[in-house]
Structure formats: structure tokens, C-alpha cells
Design a protein around this motif. Structure first.
Motif, PDB file in Angstrom:
ATOM      1  N   ARG A   1       0.836  -1.206   0.000  1.00  0.00           N
ATOM      2  CA  ARG A   1       0.000   0.000   0.000  1.00  0.00           C
ATOM      3  C   ARG A   1       0.872   1.257   0.000  1.00  0.00           C
ATOM      4  NH1 ARG A   1      -3.685   0.977   5.177  1.00  0.00           N
ATOM      5  NH2 ARG A   1      -1.568   0.993   6.050  1.00  0.00           N
ATOM      6  N   ALA A   2       1.924   1.254   0.822  1.00  0.00           N
ATOM      7  CA  ALA A   2       2.819   2.413   0.862  1.00  0.00           C
ATOM      8  C   ALA A   2       3.513   2.613  -0.481  1.00  0.00           C
ATOM      9  CB  ALA A   2       3.845   2.221   1.975  1.00  0.00           C
ATOM     10  N   LEU A   3       3.947   1.504  -1.117  1.00  0.00           N
ATOM     11  CA  LEU A   3       4.615   1.620  -2.411  1.00  0.00           C
ATOM     12  C   LEU A   3       3.660   2.138  -3.478  1.00  0.00           C
ATOM     13  CD1 LEU A   3       7.117   1.161  -4.152  1.00  0.00           C
ATOM     14  CD2 LEU A   3       6.329  -1.199  -4.501  1.00  0.00           C
ATOM     15  N   LEU A   4       2.434   1.633  -3.470  1.00  0.00           N
ATOM     16  CA  LEU A   4       1.463   2.080  -4.471  1.00  0.00           C
ATOM     17  C   LEU A   4       1.143   3.555  -4.296  1.00  0.00           C
ATOM     18  CD1 LEU A   4      -0.387   1.438  -6.810  1.00  0.00           C
ATOM     19  CD2 LEU A   4      -2.108   0.630  -5.180  1.00  0.00           C
ATOM     20  N   ARG A   5       1.070   4.002  -3.054  1.00  0.00           N
ATOM     21  CA  ARG A   5       0.803   5.425  -2.823  1.00  0.00           C
ATOM     22  C   ARG A   5       1.939   6.300  -3.338  1.00  0.00           C
ATOM     23  NH1 ARG A   5      -1.785   5.220   3.328  1.00  0.00           N
ATOM     24  NH2 ARG A   5      -3.897   4.608   2.672  1.00  0.00           N
ATOM     25  N   LEU A   6       3.174   5.790  -3.301  1.00  0.00           N
ATOM     26  CA  LEU A   6       4.285   6.551  -3.868  1.00  0.00           C
ATOM     27  C   LEU A   6       4.093   6.759  -5.373  1.00  0.00           C
ATOM     28  CD1 LEU A   6       7.406   5.018  -2.077  1.00  0.00           C
ATOM     29  CD2 LEU A   6       6.382   7.275  -1.702  1.00  0.00           C
ATOM     30  N   TYR A   7       3.638   5.701  -6.035  1.00  0.00           N
ATOM     31  CA  TYR A   7       3.432   5.821  -7.480  1.00  0.00           C
ATOM     32  C   TYR A   7       2.233   6.701  -7.799  1.00  0.00           C
ATOM     33  CZ  TYR A   7       6.942   2.401  -8.860  1.00  0.00           C
ATOM     34  OH  TYR A   7       8.135   1.741  -9.102  1.00  0.00           O
ATOM     35  N   THR A   8       1.112   6.441  -7.126  1.00  0.00           N
ATOM     36  CA  THR A   8      -0.098   7.201  -7.431  1.00  0.00           C
ATOM     37  C   THR A   8      -0.069   8.591  -6.825  1.00  0.00           C
ATOM     38  OG1 THR A   8      -1.224   6.251  -5.496  1.00  0.00           O
ATOM     39  CG2 THR A   8      -1.461   5.098  -7.601  1.00  0.00           C
ATOM     40  N   GLY A   9       0.808   8.816  -5.860  1.00  0.00           N
ATOM     41  CA  GLY A   9       0.842  10.114  -5.200  1.00  0.00           C
ATOM     42  C   GLY A   9       1.736  11.135  -5.868  1.00  0.00           C
ATOM     43  N   GLY A  10       2.345  10.799  -6.996  1.00  0.00           N
ATOM     44  CA  GLY A  10       3.141  11.802  -7.673  1.00  0.00           C
ATOM     45  C   GLY A  10       4.259  11.262  -8.526  1.00  0.00           C
ATOM     46  N   ALA A  11       4.657  10.016  -8.319  1.00  0.00           N
ATOM     47  CA  ALA A  11       5.772   9.484  -9.102  1.00  0.00           C
ATOM     48  C   ALA A  11       5.436   9.433 -10.587  1.00  0.00           C
ATOM     49  CB  ALA A  11       6.155   8.099  -8.596  1.00  0.00           C
ATOM     50  N   LEU A  12       4.227   9.007 -10.902  1.00  0.00           N
ATOM     51  CA  LEU A  12       3.833   8.960 -12.304  1.00  0.00           C
ATOM     52  C   LEU A  12       3.775  10.355 -12.904  1.00  0.00           C
ATOM     53  CD1 LEU A  12       1.064   6.203 -12.360  1.00  0.00           C
ATOM     54  CD2 LEU A  12       3.209   6.193 -13.622  1.00  0.00           C
ATOM     55  N   ASN A  13       3.210  11.300 -12.164  1.00  0.00           N
ATOM     56  CA  ASN A  13       3.123  12.670 -12.673  1.00  0.00           C
ATOM     57  C   ASN A  13       4.514  13.272 -12.878  1.00  0.00           C
ATOM     58  OD1 ASN A  13       0.336  12.603 -12.668  1.00  0.00           O
ATOM     59  ND2 ASN A  13       0.167  13.424 -10.599  1.00  0.00           N
ATOM     60  N   ARG A  14       5.419  13.002 -11.932  1.00  0.00           N
ATOM     61  CA  ARG A  14       6.767  13.543 -12.074  1.00  0.00           C
ATOM     62  C   ARG A  14       7.481  12.947 -13.287  1.00  0.00           C
ATOM     63  NH1 ARG A  14       6.459  13.283  -6.363  1.00  0.00           N
ATOM     64  NH2 ARG A  14       7.359  11.176  -6.362  1.00  0.00           N
ATOM     65  N   ALA A  15       7.289  11.641 -13.505  1.00  0.00           N
ATOM     66  CA  ALA A  15       7.907  11.025 -14.685  1.00  0.00           C
ATOM     67  C   ALA A  15       7.325  11.601 -15.972  1.00  0.00           C
ATOM     68  CB  ALA A  15       7.709   9.511 -14.647  1.00  0.00           C
ATOM     69  N   GLU A  16       6.012  11.860 -15.967  1.00  0.00           N
ATOM     70  CA  GLU A  16       5.371  12.462 -17.130  1.00  0.00           C
ATOM     71  C   GLU A  16       5.895  13.874 -17.367  1.00  0.00           C
ATOM     72  OE1 GLU A  16       2.853  12.914 -20.374  1.00  0.00           O
ATOM     73  OE2 GLU A  16       3.193  11.091 -19.200  1.00  0.00           O
ATOM     74  N   LEU A  17       6.014  14.645 -16.298  1.00  0.00           N
ATOM     75  CA  LEU A  17       6.530  16.006 -16.426  1.00  0.00           C
ATOM     76  C   LEU A  17       7.983  16.006 -16.886  1.00  0.00           C
ATOM     77  CD1 LEU A  17       4.960  17.691 -13.250  1.00  0.00           C
ATOM     78  CD2 LEU A  17       4.285  18.007 -15.647  1.00  0.00           C
ATOM     79  N   ALA A  18       8.777  15.036 -16.385  1.00  0.00           N
ATOM     80  CA  ALA A  18      10.172  14.960 -16.800  1.00  0.00           C
ATOM     81  C   ALA A  18      10.270  14.664 -18.291  1.00  0.00           C
ATOM     82  CB  ALA A  18      10.897  13.887 -15.991  1.00  0.00           C
TER      83      ALA A  18
END
Length: 484
Positions: free
Chosen positions: A408-425
Motif C-alpha cells: 500500500r505504501a509503495l502504491l501510494r508513492l506511485y499514485t501520489g506523484g511518481a507517475l506525474n513527475r515522470a510524465e513532467l520529466a
């Protein structure tokens, strides 16, 4: 540095899971800036599969499991077997009937002990009937029936445990297949985007707006993406095959079309296409303490406890052997008299005899003591196994709960901004490339990072959903696993 044409922005008409197709740029140089397609969550977009591929949801798969799973069917047949044994256990010892006759006779003299009058006798001239009945004492029949009923309870719990295990294996395989499917969608979307970009580069090369070296570098850099498609397709085929195994289906029994399109050629023929809400993120619906308390009602723990109860019933049955059973024998025989016997006042025609005997076994104490000791040892063994099953269940729950929290903690890292940051990068690298400040390889590297992040997010979702399924498997509480 040479300024690149905006058409190269289609390079990422985007890596994966695109909800809308990327904008199509006109051939030749263009001054309008192209944008990558908007990425969506891990929904189930149609895959280019051969016609006739069966689509399977988790609900349908679970219904099929109840009817087709061979492990469950075998466990159910085990219940049938022990129920039939109860009929045997509750029956009285069958009486035995015997029939016979005397087929020869001879007489001997007192002096010299000579044989006189030896002859064969027709079976029609004599007959003997016997009946043997075993009388059980000590309530053995009742105790034997009680043991058989306990064995039925154990077999029924084992059926539930088989269902628990097979449902977990199905959900685990199904979630793995959904993750493989989502990763395949990522790889196919990337390849489609790269195909469109390469087509635009070729047109620009023909128009003289692009040096040939840029096209060659682009073609060389896309090979890892092609390898991703191959690996993802193979992983999806393997995951679907595992789903088929749990459902007792032949994973190799599919009708591959004779001619396959270029779109479907990269995908191995598969018998199933799994569908489900892979982006679901439900909660267990119960607290940790409630789930921990429920472990004692888990099917295998209950089966072990019932087996210990059956062991106690078996010990009682062995102790009842101290009461000796009695065997009753009764018989009747009739024999026609020989004609050379002395005559009486009334001519004799036949002799009728009735017999009765009672037998009791002797010297059974050592045998019974050994049987009781064996039964007591088995009972203690089963009780220890029941305790071990409970402790193992609680350990399984502790492990499953830890996996749930970590996933759950790992999934929240991805859904909480990791995907958006990778998209922005990626978009930042693309914009810098369009402005002439970055190279094409930098954009491809950003694309690979974005792809790795999306694949990581898919794997994190799979780990979270699997953790929920494992939590239901560890506690035996239905409804904890996600309904996809």
C-alpha cells in the motif's frame, strides 16, 4: 545545434496506455508544436488479439473454478468416500451362515481297530447348517460411528481449505495476468507511437528537413522498445496459461488463425484474454485485530482441530476394545441313518442334532494396550499439529498484513506523484529538444524512464491486489480480496 522539427514530439505519442491517439502532424516541416497523448490509468484497453479469443473476468473465472478445478473435485470425492465409510462403521457385524455335509464315513471294530463298512455318502443324505453372530460390547458401534462422523467433518473442512487455496491461486494468477496485460499495453502503445514518429521522420528526410543520421540514430534507439513488446507478450501468454491451469483448461487448446495480421503477429496465440479493474485500490474492510482473530476459523486450522477431535474419538474406540466381544455359534445337522443299524420298535430314518457354543477371546490385554497406546500417540500428534496449524495461520496473517502495508505504501508513492513527475520529466525533455537544447537520445531516455515508472506502477498495483488476496487467504475471511 540543429533545431529539430516539432513532428518529433510524436516520439512519445506516449509511452503507454494512451486514451486518445496522438496528434497526427502533416508531412514535412511544421511549426505547430505536437503534444504527447494524455496518459490514463491502467484500464483494460483492447489488445490486438486474434478473433475468437475468449474474454474472461474474475467473477466468471471463480464460478468456473467451483465447477472445474480438479483439486476441489478431488476433495469433494474424499467427502463422498468418508460418508460411505460411515455406513460401514454404523453397521452391526454381519452374521455368518455356514452349510455343509458329510461326504464319506467308515466304521472301525473294537478289536484290531479294523475298518468296516467304508463308503461315500450322497450329499442328499445329510446336511449341516450353522449361524455365527458376533456380539460387540463396550459400545464399540457407537464409538465407531462417532469416529466416522468426525472424519466426515475433517473431510468437509478440507474441501473448504482446498477452495481457499485454489481461489488464492486463481486470484494470484489472474492479478499477475492483469499486470502482464497492462505492461503489454504499455509496450504496444510505445511501439505504435514510435512507428508513427519514424514514418514522419522518413517523410521529413525525403523533404530534406532532416539529416539521415537522425533517422538512423532513432531506428537504433528503438530496439529496446521492441524487446519490451516481445517480453511483455511472452509474460502475458505465460500468465494466462497459469489461469487456465487453475481452471482445468488446456492452455494449448486454441484455434490460431491460419493468417495473422501484422498487428497481431507480435502476440503469441493465447486461449484467454483476462479483463478487470486493475486500477482498483480497495481496503480490507476489517481491522487488523478482527482479521487476526478470524485466523482460528481458517479452513485448514479448523480441519486440524477436527482431526484432533477425531483422534480423541479413535482413542475412545481403542479403549473400548478392553471389553471382549462374544461370538455365538448355533447349528443344526440332519443325517439319514444307515440301513445296517439295529432296528428299534419304531424304524429310525434320520438323526437330527442341534448345537450351540459361545467363544470369548483370551489373552488380549497386551494387544489392547498396544492399540490404546498407538491411538493415544496419534491423538497427541494430531493435537500438536492442530496447535502448529493455528500458529502457522497467525504467522501467515502477520506476513500477509506486513505485505499489505508495504504494498500500500509503495502504491501510494506511485499514485501520489511518481507517475506525474515522470510524465513532467518526459515533457520537459521533449520541450527542451524542440527548443534545440536537448538531443533525441535525451528524449528517448526520458521515455524509458517514464515507461519504467508506468511498469513499476503496474507492478505495484499487482503487488497491492495480491497482498489483499493473500490477506484473505491467510485469514479465511471472504470479501477481503479485491473484486476486479
Amino acid at each position: 545545434m540543429r533545431r529539430a522539427t516539432p513532428a518529433l514530439a510524436l516520439l512519445l505519442a506516449a509511452p503507454a496506455l494512451a486514451q486518445t491517439p496522438p496528434p497526427v502532424a502533416s508531412p514535412g516541416p511544421s511549426t505547430q508544436q505536437a503534444r504527447p497523448a494524455r496518459a490514463m490509468g491502467p484500464g483494460m484497453a483492447p489488445l490486438p488479439l486474434p478473433a475468437g479469443t475468449r474474454v474472461l473476468s474474475l467473477d466468471e473465472a471463480e464460478r468456473m473454478l467451483l465447477e472445474r478445478n480438479l483439486t476441489v473435485i478431488a476433495a469433494q470425492r474424499g467427502v463422498d468416500a468418508v460418508r460411505a465409510q460411515r455406513l460401514v462403521a454404523s453397521s452391526l457385524p454381519p452374521p455368518q451362515v455356514s452349510i455343509g455335509n458329510t461326504f464319506a464315513e467308515f466304521n472301525s471294530t473294537q478289536n484290531g481297530n479294523r475298518i468296516e463298512g467304508a463308503r461315500f455318502i450322497s450329499p442328499a443324505n445329510n446336511i449341516a447348517l450353522g449361524l455365527t453372530v458376533l456380539i460387540e460390547t463396550g459400545g464399540k458401534r457407537t464409538l465407531r460411528t462417532r469416529l466416522a462422523e468426525q472424519n466426515i467433518a475433517v473431510a468437509e473442512a478440507q474441501v473448504l481449505d482446498a477452495l481457499r487455496m485454489q481461489f488464492f491461486q486463481l486470484r494470484q494468477a489472474f492479478i499477475a495476468a492483469l499486470a502482464a496485460r497492462a505492461n503489454l499495453e504499455v509496450a504496444l502503445a510505445n511501439r505504435g507511437s514510435l512507428d508513427r514518429t519514424e514514418a514522419l521522420l522518413r517523410r521529413q528526410l525525403q523533404d530534406g528537413a532532416l539529416p539521415e543520421g537522425d533517422l538512423l540514430r532513432f531506428q537504433a534507439s528503438r530496439l529496446p522498445f521492441e524487446a519490451d513488446v516481445t517480453a511483455a507478450a511472452q509474460n502475458y501468454a505465460a500468465a494466462v496459461a497459469q489461469v487456465a491451469v487453475v481452471l482445468a483448461m488446456d492452455a494449448a487448446a486454441f484455434n490460431a488463425p491460419a493468417a495473422r495480421s501484422a498487428t497481431t503477429a507480435a502476440l503469441p496465440p493465447i486461449a484467454l484474454d483476462v479483463r478487470g479493474r486493475f486500477d482498483a485500490m480497495p481496503t480490507p474492510g476489517a481491522t487488523r485485530d478482527e482479521l487476526a482473530e478470524a485466523v482460528q476459523n481458517r479452513a485448514d486450522v479448523v480441519a486440524a482441530a477436527r482431526a484432533a477431535t477425531a483422534g480423541a474419538a479413535n482413542t475412545n474406540l481403542a479403549q473400548a476394545e478392553r471389553w471382549r466381544d462374544v461370538t455365538l455359534n448355533g447349528g443344526w445337522s440332519r443325517s439319514r441313518l444307515s440301513q445296517d443299524l439295529p432296528s428299534a420298535s419304531q424304524p429310525l430314518n434320520a438323526t437330527n442334532q442341534f448345537t450351540f457354543s459361545l467363544s470369548v477371546p483370551l489373552f488380549t490385554n497386551q494387544i489392547v494396550t498396544g492399540q490404546v497406546g498407538t491411538a493415544q500417540g496419534q491423538q497427541a500428534q494430531l493435537e500438536a499439529q492442530a496447535r502448529a496449524a493455528l500458529l502457522q495461520g497467525r504467522a501467515d496473517f502477520a506476513t500477509a498484513w506486513a505485505a499489505y502495508e508495504q504494498s500500500r505504501a509503495l502504491l501510494r508513492l506511485y499514485t501520489g506523484g511518481a507517475l506525474n513527475r515522470a510524465e513532467l520529466a518526459y515533457r520537459s525533455a521533449e520541450q527542451a529538444y524542440l527548443a534545440g537544447g536537448r538531443s533525441l537520445l535525451d528524449v528517448l531516455d526520458a521515455l524509458r524512464t517514464l515507461n519504467a515508472t508506468r511498469v513499476g506502477a503496474n507492478n505495484a498495483r499487482a503487488a497491492y491486489l495480491t497482498a489483499l488476496a493473500q490477506l484473505e487467504f491467510a485469514t479465511g475471511v471472504s470479501g477481503v480480496a479485491a473484486r476486479l
